[in-house]
Design an enzyme around this catalytic site. Structure first.
Site, PDB file in Angstrom:
ATOM      1  N   CYS A  35      -8.052   1.942   4.716  1.00 24.18           N
ATOM      2  CA  CYS A  35      -8.536   0.923   4.271  1.00 24.18           C
ATOM      3  C   CYS A  35      -7.602  -0.360   4.275  1.00 24.18           C
ATOM      4  O   CYS A  35      -7.783  -1.419   3.674  1.00 24.18           O
ATOM      5  CB  CYS A  35      -8.885   0.949   2.664  1.00 24.18           C
ATOM      6  SG  CYS A  35     -10.219   2.306   2.688  1.00 24.18           S
ATOM      7  N   CYS A 106      -3.849  -6.942  -4.223  1.00 28.53           N
ATOM      8  CA  CYS A 106      -2.713  -6.221  -4.377  1.00 28.53           C
ATOM      9  C   CYS A 106      -2.199  -5.806  -5.708  1.00 28.53           C
ATOM     10  O   CYS A 106      -1.451  -4.948  -6.101  1.00 28.53           O
ATOM     11  CB  CYS A 106      -1.771  -7.002  -3.572  1.00 28.53           C
ATOM     12  SG  CYS A 106      -2.164  -7.008  -1.724  1.00 28.53           S
TER      13      CYS A 106
END
Ligand code: FES
Length: 277
Positions: A35, A106
């Site tokens: 991913c 993130c």
């Protein structure tokens, strides 16, 4: 496309606490290389005080993933587990002076790795309910994660969900499901489509495409050591070649789709972007 703060650049170029802890008391692993991002967090915990004495990480991902992982390890050291669990993904982003919207996932990955490590230490399963419904198959994102991230970060649009979780950023099949979740959460209407500029002549369109690539696309790619070359413009078909670190990247399809969306938003909604073969 992406404007990194000096703190992000510094944390990317000089990350703190990289590596593993051989005798770690807790390990949290989230994401998947398939991913595009993955993070493994190692914690050394003082069993008497419950404080995190050391933290290290191994990550696979972009500059923001490395910077967020470095920030996470700096934030958790010296805290008790309960104090550490209060750290939000926004705290990680704030520690770095902010992250571009498109890179907020993130910081979410960092927060998840922390939860996973602490659950591992406490003998709990992570996620708590292993059979959660997967909404986005491209990025393996569950409904619970979408709801949790939306609530914690006050997200109301599919684009924001994509920025924070990647869900919806691939084939797009899950977008109606994400819209339904948001409608259920906030009772909102789907976001309005951006307005399209007035009709352009061919020359104006070519010039605008070049300008958007130079000012909106290339800087973001170069920040991740990649680059782009405009190969051809034929009507609404734009052919580009990804260069540098973008060459052969697992996420190149997503990058091409992001460039297409940017050109559709700023130039013409009919534009199709193809990668030069
Ligand atoms: S299933 Fe979510 S983007 Fe493909």
């Amino acid at each position: 496309m992406w404007d990194y703060t000096e703190k992000v650049k510094n944390a990317f170029l000089h990350p703190q606490n990289v590596g593993d802890i051989a005798d770690a008391d807790a390990v949290g692993e989230v994401g998947s290389i398939v991913c595009g991002d993955a993070l493994k967090l190692f914690l050394k915990i003082n069993k008497e005080t419950g404080k995190i004495m050391d933290a290290k990480f191994q990550t696979f991902g972009c500059a923001s993933a490395i910077a967020s992982s470095s920030a996470l390890t700096e934030l958790v050291k010296g805290r008790t587990l309960d104090e550490a669990l209060k750290i939000t993904n926004q705290d990680i982003a704030d520690f770095l002076g902010g992250l571009p919207d498109q890179k907020m996932h993130c910081s979410v990955m960092g927060r998840e790795a922390l939860e996973a490590a602490i659950a591992n230490y406490r003998g709990e399963s992570f996620p708590a309910e292993p059979k959660e419904k997967v909404v986005c198959k491209c990025f393996d994102v569950t409904e619970d994660k979408i709801r949790k991230v939306a609530i914690e970060n006050h997200l109301t649009t599919v684009d924001e969900i994509t920025n924070y979780t990647k869900a919806g950023g691939g084939c797009g099949e899950c977008v109606p499901d994400i819209e339904a979740i948001l409608t259920d959460l906030w009772s909102i209407k789907p976001p309005e489509r951006p307005s399209i500029p007035k009709k352009l002549t061919n020359l104006q369109k070519i010039a605008l495409i070049q300008e958007v690539i130079e000012s909106e696309v290339r800087p973001g790619l170069q920040a991740d050591n990649g680059d782009i070359e405009l190969i051809d413009i034929d009507g609404n078909k734009v052919t580009v070649a990804l260069r540098g670190m973008c060459t052969g990247c697992l996420m190149s399809d997503v990058t091409i789709k992001g460039i297409q969306e940017k050109l559709r938003e700023l130039v013409n909604k009919e534009i199709v972007v193809e990668a030069f073969q």
